[in-house]
Enzyme design. Structure first.
Site, mmCIF file in Angstrom:
data_model
loop_
_atom_site.group_PDB
_atom_site.id
_atom_site.type_symbol
_atom_site.label_atom_id
_atom_site.label_comp_id
_atom_site.label_asym_id
_atom_site.label_seq_id
_atom_site.Cartn_x
_atom_site.Cartn_y
_atom_site.Cartn_z
ATOM 1 N N LYS A 22 43.248 21.872 26.189
ATOM 2 C CA LYS A 22 43.889 22.710 25.170
ATOM 3 C C LYS A 22 43.704 24.186 25.513
ATOM 4 C CE LYS A 22 41.732 23.892 21.072
ATOM 5 N NZ LYS A 22 41.819 25.312 20.756
ATOM 6 N N ASN A 23 42.478 24.569 25.846
ATOM 7 C CA ASN A 23 42.185 26.003 26.006
ATOM 8 C C ASN A 23 42.606 26.570 27.345
ATOM 9 O OD1 ASN A 23 41.291 26.007 23.425
ATOM 10 N ND2 ASN A 23 39.122 25.901 23.940
ATOM 11 N N CYS A 115 40.311 28.287 13.496
ATOM 12 C CA CYS A 115 39.191 27.653 12.778
ATOM 13 C C CYS A 115 38.300 28.735 12.154
ATOM 14 C CB CYS A 115 38.379 26.813 13.755
ATOM 15 S SG CYS A 115 39.242 25.333 14.300
ATOM 16 N N ARG A 120 35.848 36.519 13.888
ATOM 17 C CA ARG A 120 36.839 36.447 14.975
ATOM 18 C C ARG A 120 37.799 37.635 14.993
ATOM 19 N NH1 ARG A 120 38.871 30.393 15.862
ATOM 20 N NH2 ARG A 120 38.646 30.995 18.053
ATOM 21 N N ASP A 306 31.833 25.084 21.727
ATOM 22 C CA ASP A 306 32.792 24.053 21.284
ATOM 23 C C ASP A 306 32.198 22.649 21.326
ATOM 24 O OD1 ASP A 306 35.765 25.656 22.681
ATOM 25 O OD2 ASP A 306 34.511 26.097 20.952
ATOM 26 N N ARG A 397 44.602 19.229 16.059
ATOM 27 C CA ARG A 397 44.910 20.512 16.709
ATOM 28 C C ARG A 397 44.504 20.480 18.175
ATOM 29 N NH1 ARG A 397 42.252 25.371 14.562
ATOM 30 N NH2 ARG A 397 43.273 26.066 16.460
HETATM 31 C C1 EPZ Z 1 38.189 30.784 22.765
HETATM 32 O O1 EPZ Z 1 38.274 31.444 21.511
HETATM 33 C C2 EPZ Z 1 38.470 29.324 22.481
HETATM 34 N N1 EPZ Z 1 39.807 29.187 21.931
HETATM 35 C C3 EPZ Z 1 37.441 28.784 21.486
HETATM 36 O O2 EPZ Z 1 37.695 27.384 21.329
HETATM 37 C C4 EPZ Z 1 36.048 28.973 22.065
HETATM 38 O O3 EPZ Z 1 35.091 28.551 21.101
HETATM 39 C C5 EPZ Z 1 35.820 30.451 22.409
HETATM 40 O O4 EPZ Z 1 36.854 30.911 23.298
HETATM 41 C C6 EPZ Z 1 34.476 30.676 23.069
HETATM 42 O O5 EPZ Z 1 34.379 29.930 24.234
HETATM 43 C C7 EPZ Z 1 40.875 29.184 22.762
HETATM 44 O O6 EPZ Z 1 40.745 29.321 23.963
HETATM 45 C C8 EPZ Z 1 42.228 29.007 22.128
HETATM 46 P P1 EPZ Z 1 36.008 34.644 22.149
HETATM 47 P P2 EPZ Z 1 38.276 33.062 21.449
HETATM 48 O O7 EPZ Z 1 36.963 35.774 22.116
HETATM 49 O O8 EPZ Z 1 38.935 33.600 22.644
HETATM 50 C C9 EPZ Z 1 33.809 37.748 19.346
HETATM 51 C C10 EPZ Z 1 38.139 25.392 20.191
HETATM 52 O O9 EPZ Z 1 37.448 24.703 19.408
HETATM 53 N N2 EPZ Z 1 34.990 38.593 19.560
HETATM 54 O O10 EPZ Z 1 35.381 34.264 23.451
HETATM 55 O O11 EPZ Z 1 38.766 33.461 20.125
HETATM 56 C C11 EPZ Z 1 34.134 36.512 18.533
HETATM 57 O O12 EPZ Z 1 34.095 36.794 17.150
HETATM 58 C C12 EPZ Z 1 38.132 26.900 20.047
HETATM 59 O O13 EPZ Z 1 38.818 24.938 21.119
HETATM 60 C C13 EPZ Z 1 34.997 39.889 19.019
HETATM 61 O O14 EPZ Z 1 34.028 40.306 18.387
HETATM 62 O O15 EPZ Z 1 36.702 33.350 21.542
HETATM 63 C C14 EPZ Z 1 33.061 35.551 18.950
HETATM 64 O O16 EPZ Z 1 31.886 35.820 18.219
HETATM 65 C C15 EPZ Z 1 37.253 27.382 18.902
HETATM 66 N N3 EPZ Z 1 36.086 40.663 19.212
HETATM 67 C C16 EPZ Z 1 32.830 35.895 20.420
HETATM 68 O O17 EPZ Z 1 33.372 37.214 20.600
HETATM 69 C C17 EPZ Z 1 37.179 40.223 19.939
HETATM 70 O O18 EPZ Z 1 38.150 41.002 20.098
HETATM 71 C C18 EPZ Z 1 33.522 34.952 21.398
HETATM 72 O O19 EPZ Z 1 34.876 34.911 21.051
HETATM 73 C C19 EPZ Z 1 37.155 38.919 20.463
HETATM 74 C C20 EPZ Z 1 36.051 38.119 20.271
#
Ligand code: EPZ
Length: 428
Positions: A22-23, A115, A120, A306, A397
């Site tokens: 998915k990701n 989610c 986020r 995840d 999803r």
């Molecule tokens: C991706 O989400 C994945 N989703 C998530 O999988 C996964 O948990 C996550 O990466 C971490 O590996 C997809 O790829 C569609 P991040 P993403 O930006 O990109 C903070 C699943 O279950 N952050 O790496 O949204 C954020 O709040 C999903 O498949 C900021 O502060 O995750 C978090 O605490 C859930 N500002 C941390 O960074 C930003 O602009 C990591 O988030 C962006 C992120």
């Protein structure tokens, strides 16, 4: 489909081939809009997040056909305003910012959904796109971006964000100039996206490492690409075997991508065999479950966030106590309350959970509240008597068909329309 009914205590056995990731698929679908030539994506998972992406790109003007796991996309002319309602329904819609700046020079879109596992924000996405030549305004519930052509630049991520890196890479591949990104996320999904973009003619160096350099090119061309197996879906079924006991084989997965999960399952007493040549993982579990005292999630290659809910479900059966801390998302422990309703002994506090393992759980009627938490309840049910998991739309999803996969491995699990609780009076 509705809800899942699971009668536990069956040991698992057999082999499944894991679905496409998915990701990896979601950013690759967005990246396909970076060319006006045809792109073919094989092994694309049939999950609702992919169907959402399909609707968004179709409404942007792209032609998108999805049949038997293959998605064909042709993005001739594109509009700059993706459908707000669809964008609000999941996180990956944020990935259109870089693509639309590159293709159309502007975008107007809402904040993404996804989610409820933390705040986020998208501040890193916005900061990084600004550093590569975009002007971006936030107006309450909209994000507006425009540029007279992205120019490349340098950005050091305050945190290795997966989505922000994907967005900025997609904006930079056709920028006029060089982009240097530091403190990058190293997840396998980044490598998959960069492999796909390179096949389209992009010049990207260092994918999978902390520093990535991108030399902007004039234009990208069409290509064909096969999405690798989903490491989190595979990890979910590995944890299922740890809970139910048995002997399973998962095909179509690059084992090294699950090293952190394999290491933890081995500590609990599972035997895990991996074959990098055949892309298979074999899990043997005799049902004994030694405790792991402490599990912390973190950016790749640490234990994946995840898989946090799924390992919590497995810890509910450990022969001892386990402390779990999710260092990535601040609000990802909701599943603990549903596991407690199934009879698990779990304490939730401000920065984690403590799970005291039990020989078995009673089960009961529980609700999925997010994608991975829902999957965790399903695999927890494999060690319980009788469980009904409601709100399975969350699970759909990210999992093509968790019932199909687990039934193929010998679980007693079936779909049912919500509320059709005819036979459960004797169980619940
Ligand atoms: C991706 O989400 C994945 N989703 C998530 O999988 C996964 O948990 C996550 O990466 C971490 O590996 C997809 O790829 C569609 P991040 P993403 O930006 O990109 C903070 C699943 O279950 N952050 O790496 O949204 C954020 O709040 C999903 O498949 C900021 O502060 O995750 C978090 O605490 C859930 N500002 C941390 O960074 C930003 O602009 C990591 O988030 C962006 C992120």
């Amino acid at each position: 489909m509705g809800e899942l009914v699971i009668r536990g205590q069956n040991r698992l056995s057999g082999k499944i081939n894991i679905q496409g990731s998915k990701n990896s698929a979601l950013p690759i679908i967005a990246a396909a809009l970076l060319t006006d030539e045809a792109v073919v994506i094989d092994n694309c998972p049939a999950i609702s997040d992919v169907f959402h992406m399909q609707k968004i790109i179709s409404r942007l003007g792209a032609e998108c056909i999805f049949k038997d796991g293959t998605m064909t996309i042709s993005a001739g002319r594109l509009s700059s305003a993706p459908d707000f309602e669809y964008c609000r329904q999941f996180r990956a819609s944020s990935l259109f910012m870089g693509v639309l700046l590159s293709r159309t020079g502007c975008f107007v879109m809402p904040y993404p959904g996804g989610c409820h596992i933390g705040s986020r924000p998208v501040n890193f996405h916005i900061d990084g796109l600004r550093k590569t030549g975009a002007q971006i305004e936030e107006t309450g519930d909209e994000i507006i971006g425009y540029c007279g052509g992205l120019t490349g630049g340098e950005y050091v991520f305050p945190y290795p964000s997966v989505g922000a890196l994907e967005n900025i890479i997609m904006g930079a591949v056709c920028a006029k100039g060089k982009t240097v990104l530091k403190n990058c996320a190293m997840e396998p999904e980044i490598v998959d996206l960069c492999c796909f973009l390179t096949r389209m003619g992009a010049k990207i160096y260092g994918a999978g490492g902390k520093t990535i350099e991108i030399e902007g090119v004039e234009k990208l061309h069409g290509c064909r690409y096969t999405v690798p197996g989903d490491r989190i879906a595979a990890g979910t079924y590995m944890a299922a075997c740890a809970i139910a006991g048995g002997n399973i084989c998962i095909g179509g997965i690059k084992p090294r991508r699950l090293d952190a999960v394999t290491n933890i399952l081995r500590k609990t007493g599972c035997h895990v065999f991996t074959d990098d040549k055949t892309d298979e993982i074999i899990v043997l579990s005799d049902g004994r479950r030694k405790p792991v005292a402490y599990i912390r999630t973190g950016p790749y290659p640490e234990f994946p966030t995840d898989m946090q809910a799924q390992i919590m479900a497995a810890a509910a059966y450990f022969s001892g106590s386990c402390r779990i801390w999710d260092s990535v998302f601040e609000n990802r422990y909701m599943t603990a309350y549903e596991l407690k309703a199934m009879g698990a002994d779990i304490t939730v506090d401000t920065d984690g959970v403590t799970v005291r393992g039990l020989p078995g759980l009673a089960g009961g009627r529980v609700k999925a509240h997010d994608l991975r938490g829902g999957a965790a309840l399903v695999i927890a049910a494999l060690g319980a008597d009788y469980t009904v998991v409601e709100q399975c739309r969350y699970i759909e999803r990210g999992y093509e068909d968790i019932q199909r996969d687990l039934e193929q491995l010998g679980a007693d699990i079936r779909w049912r329309h919500a509320g059709d609780g005819t036979e459960e009076s004797e169980f619940l």
